[in-house]
Design an enzyme around this catalytic site. Structure first.
Site, PDB file in Angstrom:
ATOM      1  N   CYS A  83      23.878  51.159  20.032  1.00  0.00           N
ATOM      2  CA  CYS A  83      23.116  50.554  18.943  1.00  0.00           C
ATOM      3  C   CYS A  83      21.911  49.737  19.398  1.00  0.00           C
ATOM      4  O   CYS A  83      20.774  50.030  19.038  1.00  0.00           O
ATOM      5  CB  CYS A  83      24.034  49.661  18.107  1.00  0.00           C
ATOM      6  SG  CYS A  83      25.497  50.501  17.462  1.00  0.00           S
ATOM      7  N   HIS A 144      21.104  43.538  14.844  1.00  0.00           N
ATOM      8  CA  HIS A 144      21.667  43.705  16.199  1.00  0.00           C
ATOM      9  C   HIS A 144      20.603  43.643  17.291  1.00  0.00           C
ATOM     10  O   HIS A 144      20.705  44.313  18.321  1.00  0.00           O
ATOM     11  CB  HIS A 144      22.450  45.030  16.291  1.00  0.00           C
ATOM     12  CG  HIS A 144      23.592  44.957  17.269  1.00  0.00           C
ATOM     13  ND1 HIS A 144      24.318  46.057  17.650  1.00  0.00           N
ATOM     14  CD2 HIS A 144      24.122  43.893  17.941  1.00  0.00           C
ATOM     15  CE1 HIS A 144      25.253  45.707  18.521  1.00  0.00           C
ATOM     16  NE2 HIS A 144      25.152  44.386  18.693  1.00  0.00           N
TER      17      HIS A 144
END
Length: 586
Positions: A83, A144
């Protein structure tokens, strides 16, 4: 005299009309520049999970409809198989190691909201450029990419510091720790070791105290006090972070304000959809960019009740079908507001499906179709080949399929170009505009080479040989599957990038992806006549690529990736962080 005057006027008007007609193609781009942008990025979705890419058990009619009305990319490649680095590359158009957003250790993503690592402030995202072009920019969903650097409220890595005017969502990522009913996920093996160490130290302390009380051991009470104090401090030092993961990481924010700590997962999907629709409706009269970064289909697969048990692929399928429904709701709003022909829509996943995600015998991760490997694997196609769909009615030809190497990094220069901006010239940009391919004015990808990293380690290189159209791929390192024939790293939980978890290949494994997309049959170095020629060209490309790399601070270093209480976002007085502001808006 009148005839002469009319002739003279005709002589002037006719070239003027022809001149305007000739200029029409050149002025046409001004009528299609500055569209709205809706960028949809799924989380952990495998390329084989979407109907238009071959799935026949999960229903994705809205995503499939985007492909029918637009362009489907069949060799769309993520710059990283996890990610944080993949999204950094997507936002900047650059390989993540250029910004320090890839790791030299096992901690390959941002681990804490209270870590100090994140997307550096000197990186220029496409959102930042579009702000300067007059766009209103919004990020809804997962970030993130870090939050703070030196203090709890400096927000140096926050979306609002990277070009987004509005943010609603998770600054971190969805993990099983966010669900009270799920077993802990984050750093599970390390937490077990810490708990075992605590028990051993506590047992030693208790034994010493009992021995002193019974006279079996001659130990000073001061020593026992110090030992007990050490036991307590050791426990507090790790439990203060790992014991409260749900409070520290599973939070929702609106701009800089925390709205839920911890988040109420039962309503997260509806809130993200509500915010996305509201953003479009608020900004429909001016150019806007909406980056909807889904929490779907990351474990623990938050799925509302009306979708549970509806698919033929278990909870994972339910979750994907819910995401497709969310896409459909957004498309309905775009149609209702008469924005369809002025909106550039892009759908993709940040990397391949998570093969190791299981609960008992139930598969909780995605399917990567015919492609080997999955999430975490930097070289194998299953970890980096993702769905890629672009729709822009009236501008891009409908029902087009492009089987050329493209990258998530290409969205950066594409969006910037269409918005009328310019890609920064003071740094290397690895993406290439997709417009010539999408519009059919070019037949071949501008990517001759793509470099496939696992952390900072180069695992594979893809060469698109322009004269023949062949796509070659050389693997320098591959993960060791556990069990050996499983195609994944089930015993480790996720495949590593270095150490005894990988096999180094000398000579490299070479595949002809044009003939063997499943990477099932490596070409033998001693009998393949083109082996040496191909490898020489790839080696030269690697050398040229490495000369473009410059040292940068490692954002995912161990120090940057540990929990720092003074950086913890908190909606109360730390450590009493607890709020549910959304209750006040119900």
């Amino acid at each position: 005299m009148i005839w002469q005057l009319t002739s003279h006027r005709s002589a002037l008007v006719t070239p003027l009309i022809f001149g305007l007609l000739l200029q029409a193609p050149r002025t046409q781009p001004s009528t299609i520049t500055q569209p709205n942008f809706v960028l949809l990025l799924a989380d952990d979705l495998g390329i084989g999970d979407v109907g238009c890419y071959g799935n026949d058990t999960i229903r994705t009619p809205n995503i499939d409809g985007l492909a029918e009305e637009g362009v489907k990319l069949t060799q769309h490649i993520a710059a990283a198989p996890l990610c944080t680095p993949s999204r950094a590359a997507f936002l900047t158009g650059r390989y993540p190691l250029r910004s320090g957003m890839d790791a030299v250790n096992d901690y390959r993503v941002i681990f804490w909201n209270a870590g100090s690592g994140g997307l550096p402030p000197n990186e220029t995202t496409f959102a930042k450029i579009l702000q300067h072009q007059g766009y209103t920019t919004g990020l809804i969903g997962k970030w993130h990419q870090g939050v703070n650097c030196e203090s709890r409220n400096d927000h140096c890595h926050h979306p609002l510091k990277h070009g987004f005017d509005y943010f609603y969502g998770m600054p971190f990522t969805l993990i099983s720790d966010c669900e009270p009913t799920e077993p802990p996920e984050m750093d599970r093996a390390f937490r077990r070791k810490l708990w075992l160490s605590t028990q051993v130290i506590g047992l030693i302390t208790l034994t010493a105290v009992l021995g002193r009380l019974t006279g079996l051991i001659s130990v000073h009470w001061k020593t026992l006090t110090c030992l007990a104090g050490f036991s307590l401090l050791f426990f507090i030092s790790w439990f203060s972070s790992y014991g409260f993961v749900r409070h520290w990481n599973c939070i929702m924010m609106r701009n800089h304000e925390i709205t839920e700590q911890p988040m109420v997962t039962e309503r997260t999907t509806s809130l993200i959809l509500r915010e996305s629709i509201s953003f479009i409706e608020r900004n429909k009269h001016k150019p806007f960019l909406l980056f909807l970064s889904f929490l779907h289909s990351h474990t623990p697969l938050l799925t509302t009740e009306k979708f549970l048990g509806k698919s033929r692929h278990g909870l994972y399928g339910d979750n994907v079908e819910e995401m497709d429904w969310m896409v459909g709701r957004l498309l309905d709003v775009i149609d209702k507001e008469d924005l369809k022909n002025t909106t550039f829509i892009y759908f993709a996943s940040d990397h391949g499906g998570f093969l190791e995600a299981h609960r008992g015998n139930s598969q909780l991760g995605g399917w990567n179709g015919m492609y080997k490997g999955g999430k975490g694997m930097g070289g194998w196609e299953g970890g980096i080949r993702v769905p890629g769909i672009v729709r822009w009615p009236g501008v891009l030809p409908a029902g087009t399929v492009i089987d050329e190497p493209t990258s998530l990094m290409d969205i950066y220069p594409t969006v910037v170009q269409l918005a009328g901006g310019a890609v920064p010239q003071d740094r290397v940009t690895d993406g290439h505009t997709l417009l010539p391919l999408l519009q059919g004015t070019e037949q071949h990808s501008r990517h001759e080479f793509l470099f496939h990293y696992c952390g900072v380690f180069l695992h594979a290189v893809r060469w698109h040989q322009k004269d023949s159209g062949t796509v070659w791929k050389a693997h320098y390192a591959t993960p060791v599957f556990q069990p050996e024939a499983s195609g994944a790293c089930f015993r480790r939980g996720i495949c590593p990038c270095f150490g005894d978890g990988v096999t180094h290949h000398d000579p490299p494994l070479l595949f002809n992806l044009s003939q063997d997309p499943s990477e099932a049959n490596p070409l033998p170095a001693d009998t393949e006549p083109l082996f040496d020629t191909v490898m020489r060209r790839i080696r030269r490309a690697v050398e040229e690529h490495r000369r473009t790399l410059t040292p940068v601070p490692q954002q995912l270093s161990p120090y940057n990736n540990i929990w720092k209480p003074w950086l913890q976002p908190c909606c109360g007085t730390f450590p009493f962080c607890w709020c549910h502001e959304e209750n006040n808006k119900a």
